[in-house]
Scaffold this motif. Structure first.
Motif, PDB file in Angstrom:
ATOM      1  N   VAL A 118       7.157  -4.951   0.331  1.00 47.18           N
ATOM      2  CA  VAL A 118       6.683  -6.287   0.704  1.00 47.18           C
ATOM      3  C   VAL A 118       5.161  -6.342   0.785  1.00 47.18           C
ATOM      4  CG1 VAL A 118       6.748  -8.064   2.499  1.00 47.18           C
ATOM      5  CG2 VAL A 118       8.829  -6.812   1.905  1.00 47.18           C
ATOM      6  N   ASP A 119       4.531  -5.255   1.236  1.00 46.00           N
ATOM      7  CA  ASP A 119       3.083  -5.295   1.431  1.00 46.00           C
ATOM      8  C   ASP A 119       2.360  -4.138   0.737  1.00 46.00           C
ATOM      9  OD1 ASP A 119       3.827  -3.188   3.047  1.00 46.00           O
ATOM     10  OD2 ASP A 119       3.301  -4.160   4.935  1.00 46.00           O
ATOM     11  N   THR A 120       2.930  -3.624  -0.362  1.00 45.82           N
ATOM     12  CA  THR A 120       2.279  -2.530  -1.087  1.00 45.82           C
ATOM     13  C   THR A 120       2.264  -2.850  -2.580  1.00 45.82           C
ATOM     14  OG1 THR A 120       3.293  -1.030   0.535  1.00 45.82           O
ATOM     15  CG2 THR A 120       2.155  -0.020  -1.312  1.00 45.82           C
ATOM     16  N   PRO A 121       1.400  -3.777  -3.010  1.00 45.74           N
ATOM     17  CA  PRO A 121       1.385  -4.155  -4.428  1.00 45.74           C
ATOM     18  C   PRO A 121       0.813  -3.082  -5.350  1.00 45.74           C
ATOM     19  CG  PRO A 121      -0.379  -5.265  -3.249  1.00 45.74           C
ATOM     20  CD  PRO A 121       0.448  -4.569  -2.209  1.00 45.74           C
ATOM     21  N   VAL A 122      -0.018  -2.197  -4.795  1.00 45.78           N
ATOM     22  CA  VAL A 122      -0.616  -1.116  -5.586  1.00 45.78           C
ATOM     23  C   VAL A 122      -0.506   0.174  -4.799  1.00 45.78           C
ATOM     24  CG1 VAL A 122      -2.709  -0.262  -6.717  1.00 45.78           C
ATOM     25  CG2 VAL A 122      -2.237  -2.709  -6.696  1.00 45.78           C
ATOM     26  N   ILE A 123      -0.190   1.277  -5.511  1.00 42.62           N
ATOM     27  CA  ILE A 123      -0.028   2.575  -4.865  1.00 42.62           C
ATOM     28  C   ILE A 123      -0.996   3.573  -5.493  1.00 42.62           C
ATOM     29  CG2 ILE A 123       1.540   4.513  -4.443  1.00 42.62           C
ATOM     30  CD1 ILE A 123       3.867   2.511  -4.769  1.00 42.62           C
ATOM     31  N   ASP A 124      -1.814   4.210  -4.654  1.00 42.16           N
ATOM     32  CA  ASP A 124      -2.562   5.381  -5.111  1.00 42.16           C
ATOM     33  C   ASP A 124      -2.375   6.489  -4.076  1.00 42.16           C
ATOM     34  OD1 ASP A 124      -4.336   4.975  -2.986  1.00 42.16           O
ATOM     35  OD2 ASP A 124      -5.910   4.123  -4.240  1.00 42.16           O
ATOM     36  N   GLU A 125      -3.078   7.605  -4.251  1.00 36.05           N
ATOM     37  CA  GLU A 125      -2.829   8.759  -3.383  1.00 36.05           C
ATOM     38  C   GLU A 125      -3.285   8.539  -1.946  1.00 36.05           C
ATOM     39  OE1 GLU A 125      -6.628   9.511  -5.791  1.00 36.05           O
ATOM     40  OE2 GLU A 125      -4.604   8.682  -6.093  1.00 36.05           O
ATOM     41  N   THR A 126      -4.067   7.469  -1.701  1.00 35.94           N
ATOM     42  CA  THR A 126      -4.543   7.187  -0.345  1.00 35.94           C
ATOM     43  C   THR A 126      -3.715   6.110   0.358  1.00 35.94           C
ATOM     44  OG1 THR A 126      -6.104   5.466  -1.028  1.00 35.94           O
ATOM     45  CG2 THR A 126      -6.882   7.750  -1.111  1.00 35.94           C
ATOM     46  N   THR A 127      -2.782   5.493  -0.339  1.00 35.43           N
ATOM     47  CA  THR A 127      -2.001   4.403   0.245  1.00 35.43           C
ATOM     48  C   THR A 127      -1.118   4.912   1.384  1.00 35.43           C
ATOM     49  OG1 THR A 127      -1.932   3.306  -1.919  1.00 35.43           O
ATOM     50  CG2 THR A 127      -0.354   2.560  -0.253  1.00 35.43           C
ATOM     51  N   PRO A 128      -1.209   4.331   2.564  1.00 38.42           N
ATOM     52  CA  PRO A 128      -0.360   4.780   3.680  1.00 38.42           C
ATOM     53  C   PRO A 128       1.121   4.633   3.347  1.00 38.42           C
ATOM     54  CG  PRO A 128      -2.119   3.328   4.461  1.00 38.42           C
ATOM     55  CD  PRO A 128      -2.132   3.245   2.963  1.00 38.42           C
ATOM     56  N   GLN A 129       1.883   5.657   3.662  1.00 38.23           N
ATOM     57  CA  GLN A 129       3.320   5.620   3.406  1.00 38.23           C
ATOM     58  C   GLN A 129       4.004   4.947   4.598  1.00 38.23           C
ATOM     59  OE1 GLN A 129       4.859   9.401   2.070  1.00 38.23           O
ATOM     60  NE2 GLN A 129       3.370   9.542   0.409  1.00 38.23           N
ATOM     61  N   ASN A 130       4.626   3.813   4.313  1.00 35.08           N
ATOM     62  CA  ASN A 130       5.117   2.952   5.390  1.00 35.08           C
ATOM     63  C   ASN A 130       6.545   2.485   5.129  1.00 35.08           C
ATOM     64  OD1 ASN A 130       4.543   1.349   3.196  1.00 35.08           O
ATOM     65  ND2 ASN A 130       3.457  -0.243   4.344  1.00 35.08           N
ATOM     66  N   ALA A 131       7.379   3.354   4.613  1.00 36.08           N
ATOM     67  CA  ALA A 131       8.744   2.980   4.254  1.00 36.08           C
ATOM     68  C   ALA A 131       9.512   2.445   5.466  1.00 36.08           C
ATOM     69  CB  ALA A 131       9.481   4.183   3.674  1.00 36.08           C
ATOM     70  N   ILE A 132      10.387   1.483   5.190  1.00 39.47           N
ATOM     71  CA  ILE A 132      11.239   0.940   6.258  1.00 39.47           C
ATOM     72  C   ILE A 132      12.704   1.280   6.012  1.00 39.47           C
ATOM     73  CG2 ILE A 132       9.654  -0.929   6.818  1.00 39.47           C
ATOM     74  CD1 ILE A 132      11.373  -2.791   5.103  1.00 39.47           C
ATOM     75  N   THR A 133      13.008   1.881   4.867  1.00 36.99           N
ATOM     76  CA  THR A 133      14.395   2.232   4.550  1.00 36.99           C
ATOM     77  C   THR A 133      14.675   3.688   4.911  1.00 36.99           C
ATOM     78  OG1 THR A 133      13.914   2.950   2.287  1.00 36.99           O
ATOM     79  CG2 THR A 133      14.381   0.607   2.637  1.00 36.99           C
ATOM     80  N   ARG A 134      15.942   4.005   5.018  1.00 35.55           N
ATOM     81  CA  ARG A 134      16.356   5.379   5.315  1.00 35.55           C
ATOM     82  C   ARG A 134      15.907   6.339   4.217  1.00 35.55           C
ATOM     83  NH1 ARG A 134      21.061   7.682   3.487  1.00 35.55           N
ATOM     84  NH2 ARG A 134      21.617   5.625   2.713  1.00 35.55           N
ATOM     85  N   LYS A 135      16.143   5.968   2.963  1.00 33.56           N
ATOM     86  CA  LYS A 135      15.734   6.818   1.840  1.00 33.56           C
ATOM     87  C   LYS A 135      14.227   7.055   1.852  1.00 33.56           C
ATOM     88  CE  LYS A 135      19.194   6.005  -1.784  1.00 33.56           C
ATOM     89  NZ  LYS A 135      20.050   5.036  -1.082  1.00 33.56           N
ATOM     90  N   GLY A 136      13.487   5.971   2.079  1.00 30.02           N
ATOM     91  CA  GLY A 136      12.039   6.080   2.065  1.00 30.02           C
ATOM     92  C   GLY A 136      11.511   6.994   3.149  1.00 30.02           C
ATOM     93  N   LYS A 137      12.068   6.891   4.351  1.00 30.93           N
ATOM     94  CA  LYS A 137      11.612   7.737   5.456  1.00 30.93           C
ATOM     95  C   LYS A 137      11.922   9.217   5.178  1.00 30.93           C
ATOM     96  CE  LYS A 137      11.943   4.051   8.883  1.00 30.93           C
ATOM     97  NZ  LYS A 137      12.657   3.518  10.068  1.00 30.93           N
ATOM     98  N   ILE A 138      13.058   9.460   4.517  1.00 31.30           N
ATOM     99  CA  ILE A 138      13.396  10.845   4.167  1.00 31.30           C
ATOM    100  C   ILE A 138      12.437  11.368   3.109  1.00 31.30           C
ATOM    101  CG2 ILE A 138      15.168  12.292   3.077  1.00 31.30           C
ATOM    102  CD1 ILE A 138      17.268  10.524   4.470  1.00 31.30           C
ATOM    103  N   ARG A 139      12.076  10.525   2.135  1.00 29.16           N
ATOM    104  CA  ARG A 139      11.116  10.956   1.111  1.00 29.16           C
ATOM    105  C   ARG A 139       9.741  11.231   1.735  1.00 29.16           C
ATOM    106  NH1 ARG A 139      12.800  12.528  -3.992  1.00 29.16           N
ATOM    107  NH2 ARG A 139      10.571  12.422  -4.421  1.00 29.16           N
ATOM    108  N   ILE A 140       9.350  10.446   2.730  1.00 29.63           N
ATOM    109  CA  ILE A 140       8.087  10.718   3.426  1.00 29.63           C
ATOM    110  C   ILE A 140       8.145  12.084   4.092  1.00 29.63           C
ATOM    111  CG2 ILE A 140       6.643  10.035   5.376  1.00 29.63           C
ATOM    112  CD1 ILE A 140       7.310   7.117   4.702  1.00 29.63           C
ATOM    113  N   ALA A 141       9.256  12.360   4.764  1.00 26.09           N
ATOM    114  CA  ALA A 141       9.413  13.655   5.428  1.00 26.09           C
ATOM    115  C   ALA A 141       9.406  14.799   4.418  1.00 26.09           C
ATOM    116  CB  ALA A 141      10.709  13.672   6.239  1.00 26.09           C
ATOM    117  N   LEU A 142      10.025  14.582   3.262  1.00 30.84           N
ATOM    118  CA  LEU A 142      10.038  15.602   2.209  1.00 30.84           C
ATOM    119  C   LEU A 142       8.612  15.928   1.764  1.00 30.84           C
ATOM    120  CD1 LEU A 142      12.360  15.597  -0.917  1.00 30.84           C
ATOM    121  CD2 LEU A 142       9.929  15.978  -1.139  1.00 30.84           C
TER     122      LEU A 142
END
Length: 328
Positions: A118-142
């Motif tokens: 919803v609020d991440t139109p562009v992604i680079d290596e400095t973009t804060p990881q802010n997932a709200i889904t279960r899959k996304g939070k697990i990928r952040i932890a990985l």
């Protein structure tokens, strides 16, 4: 080098690209006979038996017969289920194996699930990881596991959009947008008119191989974005498929309404519904760091990429006259 997930589309593509760049490829698989029978290219990896969920198997695969320099971590839960029980133990096993191999570099195909669409139109290596889904939070932890292990184990993450390409069976392109094994009669749109990032696997795999060719320039924990096929108007993929096939094709909307109806019962509808926001909101990977390292991103013309994909899926004859001259 060792590939985990070599029988999958992503792992197989990376294994083939690295072999083309002169690497000796070792692949850990559950069923060696089945893996050999399914392998499509002349250069066959050294297959060893093992399970990515068993740490001793991964360590043995990485060290027996000589320690490997690189481990490709391209394994995912079967059917993309049980992420909370499988994903983190598997990366922990890979990190342990890389450490046992005296600091082998880990290569990880990254996803955009780490971000709130919803609020991440562009992604680079400095973009804060802010997932709200279960899959996304697990990928952040990985990914945090890899970052925390940098002092002992270097790593490279190449983040990309939705995969398509030859031998890419577990993808939205092959499982939802196009029906494999049949001439293309329609195309299912995941979200009509919404820009979306796709990744042609041979190009993504070539990016991994070229990054290893420049290993002296890599940071201990390198994170780059692969732009791939950016569908800027949400219609380019559909229009190009029509050009390649050589005729107009009706567009059918993916039944998200049905996924919402069936999601309480679990299974695929529940897993699919969690990904819906990724299709509803554009997220463009910024490949600036990748271009800085490689000079340019490997890029097959979209029509050629789709032609090769459809031929491999059994949806287009190799002698089809409509696609041979396309370069768009």
């Amino acid at each position: 080098m060792l590939v985990l997930g070599a029988t999958g589309g992503v792992g197989g593509a990376i294994a083939r690209a690295l072999a083309d760049h002169g690497w000796t490829v070792r692949a850990m698989v559950r069923d060696i006979a089945k893996a050999k029978a399914a392998w499509k290219t002349p250069v066959i990896p050294e297959f060893v038996a093992g399970d990515a969920m068993k740490r001793e198997d991964v360590i043995q695969a990485a060290t027996n017969g000589g320690a490997v320099d690189v481990i490709v971590h391209a394994v995912n839960p079967p059917g993309y289920r049980n992420w909370d029980k499988v994903v983190l133990p598997m990366i922990d096993n890979t990190i342990a194996a890389a450490s046992a191999a005296e600091g082998a570099r880990i290569l990880l195909p990254g996803t955009v699930y780490n971000y709130n669409p919803v609020d991440t139109p562009v992604i680079d290596e400095t973009t804060p990881q802010n997932a709200i889904t279960r899959k996304g939070k697990i990928r952040i932890a990985l990914e945090k596991r890899l970052a925390d292990a940098t002092s002992e184990v270097p790593s490279v993450i190449v983040r990309a959009g939705d995969f398509y390409g030859p031998n890419t069976r577990a993808s939205w392109f092959a499982q939802a947008m196009i029906t494999p094994g049949k001439p293309v009669r329609k195309v299912t749109s995941m979200a009509a008119g919404v820009p979306h990032a796709y990744a042609y696997l041979p190009d993504l795999a070539e990016s991994f191989a070229q990054l290893l060719d420049r290993s002296d320039s890599l940071r201990p924990h390198e994170v780059v974005q692969f732009e791939g096929t950016w569908d800027a108007d949400g219609r380019t993929m559909l229009d190009t498929i029509r050009k390649v096939v050589g005729r107009d094709l009706p567009q059918k909307a993916f039944p998200w309404w049905l996924m919402r109806l069936l999601a309480p019962f679990g299974g695929f509808p529940k897993e699919a519904l969690e990904i819906e926001p990724v299709w509803r909101h554009p997220m463009r990977p910024d490949n600036g760091r990748l271009v800085e390292l490689l000079g340019q991103e490997p890029r097959t013309p979209i029509a050629t990429a789709i032609e090769h994909t459809l031929i491999n899926m059994g949806c287009l004859a190799e002698t089809s006259p409509s696609s041979i001259s396309l370069t768009a």
